[in-house]
Each structure stands twice: as structure tokens, then as C-alpha cells.
Design an enzyme around this catalytic site. Structure first.
Site, mmCIF file in Angstrom:
data_model
loop_
_atom_site.group_PDB
_atom_site.id
_atom_site.type_symbol
_atom_site.label_atom_id
_atom_site.label_comp_id
_atom_site.label_asym_id
_atom_site.label_seq_id
_atom_site.Cartn_x
_atom_site.Cartn_y
_atom_site.Cartn_z
ATOM 1 N N GLU A 241 0.840 -1.203 0.000
ATOM 2 C CA GLU A 241 0.000 0.000 0.000
ATOM 3 C C GLU A 241 0.875 1.253 0.000
ATOM 4 O O GLU A 241 0.568 2.237 -0.685
ATOM 5 C CB GLU A 241 -0.947 0.004 1.199
ATOM 6 C CG GLU A 241 -1.957 1.130 1.179
ATOM 7 C CD GLU A 241 -2.913 1.068 0.009
ATOM 8 O OE1 GLU A 241 -2.986 2.073 -0.742
ATOM 9 O OE2 GLU A 241 -3.585 0.039 -0.172
ATOM 10 N N GLU B 42 1.564 6.356 -7.040
ATOM 11 C CA GLU B 42 0.469 7.240 -7.447
ATOM 12 C C GLU B 42 0.858 8.705 -7.293
ATOM 13 O O GLU B 42 0.617 9.517 -8.192
ATOM 14 C CB GLU B 42 -0.796 6.933 -6.651
ATOM 15 C CG GLU B 42 -1.459 5.635 -7.060
ATOM 16 C CD GLU B 42 -2.779 5.388 -6.344
ATOM 17 O OE1 GLU B 42 -3.190 6.222 -5.511
ATOM 18 O OE2 GLU B 42 -3.396 4.353 -6.630
#
Length: 125
Positions: free
Chosen positions: A73, A80
């Protein structure tokens, strides 16, 4: 031919590195909703492990699963953020990179859930 200079042990540099890493962990949980969801599940798994007195081997599996999901994550969030900075406009390659990194988190989460079920179902029945 250039020789690389040997890096010496530097307590301050090591301390700074841990500080930057800790800041990354805090940033992950402050700014990433999915990381907070994964953290809640991790806390639930740890509490269930304590409640059911899981074995040492089961603890190892659970901790590996938790760290894999949270680490992926963090990598997904970093990718991102970097992608958005580098290419604010739509790009099919950036979209694919983001989807692939999110897919890695999903794969780890599904595998972890399966491992959790394998460990905890016998304790429930």
C-alpha cells in the site's frame, strides 16, 4: 577508474534515515484512506490472534501478511503520488502503472484474507 569512497558509519545519517522512514509511515496513514482500512484490519487480526492464542508459526504468517499488505500500500501510494507529479495529464501508461500497483495490493490483501481464514476458521469451530 574511479574508486567508490567507502562510507563510514555515521550515527546522525542513520538516525535521519529512520526519521525519514517514520515520516513516510505517518504520511501513509494520514493521507491514504486504504492504508487506514488495512491498518484497522491488521489491528483486528492482531486482537483475534491474541484472543485465540495462535501458534508462533501462525503469528509469523499473520505478521508477514500484514507487513506485505501495508508495504505494498505504501509503494502503491508512492507510485500514485509520483505519477501525478510527473504526469498530471491523463496518460494510459500512467493509468496502467497505477492499476498494476493497486492490483499488487489487492493480490496481497486477497492472499492475506485467505491465510487469515485458514488460520482462524479452526479456532471458530
Amino acid at each position: 577508474m574511479k574508486h567508490k569512497r567507502k562510507q563510514t558509519f555515521n550515527r546522525q545519517r542513520i538516525r535521519d534515515s529512520f526519521g525519514y522512514a517514520w515520516q513516510g509511515v505517518l504520511t501513509l496513514f494520514r493521507h491514504t484512506a486504504n492504508a487506514r482500512i488495512h491498518l484497522l484490519f491488521a489491528i483486528g487480526v492482531v486482537l483475534a490472534g491474541l484472543f485465540f492464542h495462535v501458534t508462533k508459526g501462525e503469528w509469523i504468517a499473520l505478521i508477514l501478511c500484514i507487513t506485505a499488505v501495508l508495504s505494498l500500500e505504501a509503494i502503491n501510494s508512492a507510485l500514485e503520488n509520483l505519477s501525478d507529479q510527473v504526469s498530471p495529464d491523463y496518460s494510459p501508461l500512467i493509468r496502467d502503472a497505477k492499476d498494476l500497483s493497486a492490483g499488487a495490493v489487492l493480490i496481497a490483501a486477497i492472499g492475506s484474507a485467505i491465510i487469515g481464514l485458514i488460520i482462524f476458521i479452526p479456532y471458530l469451530f
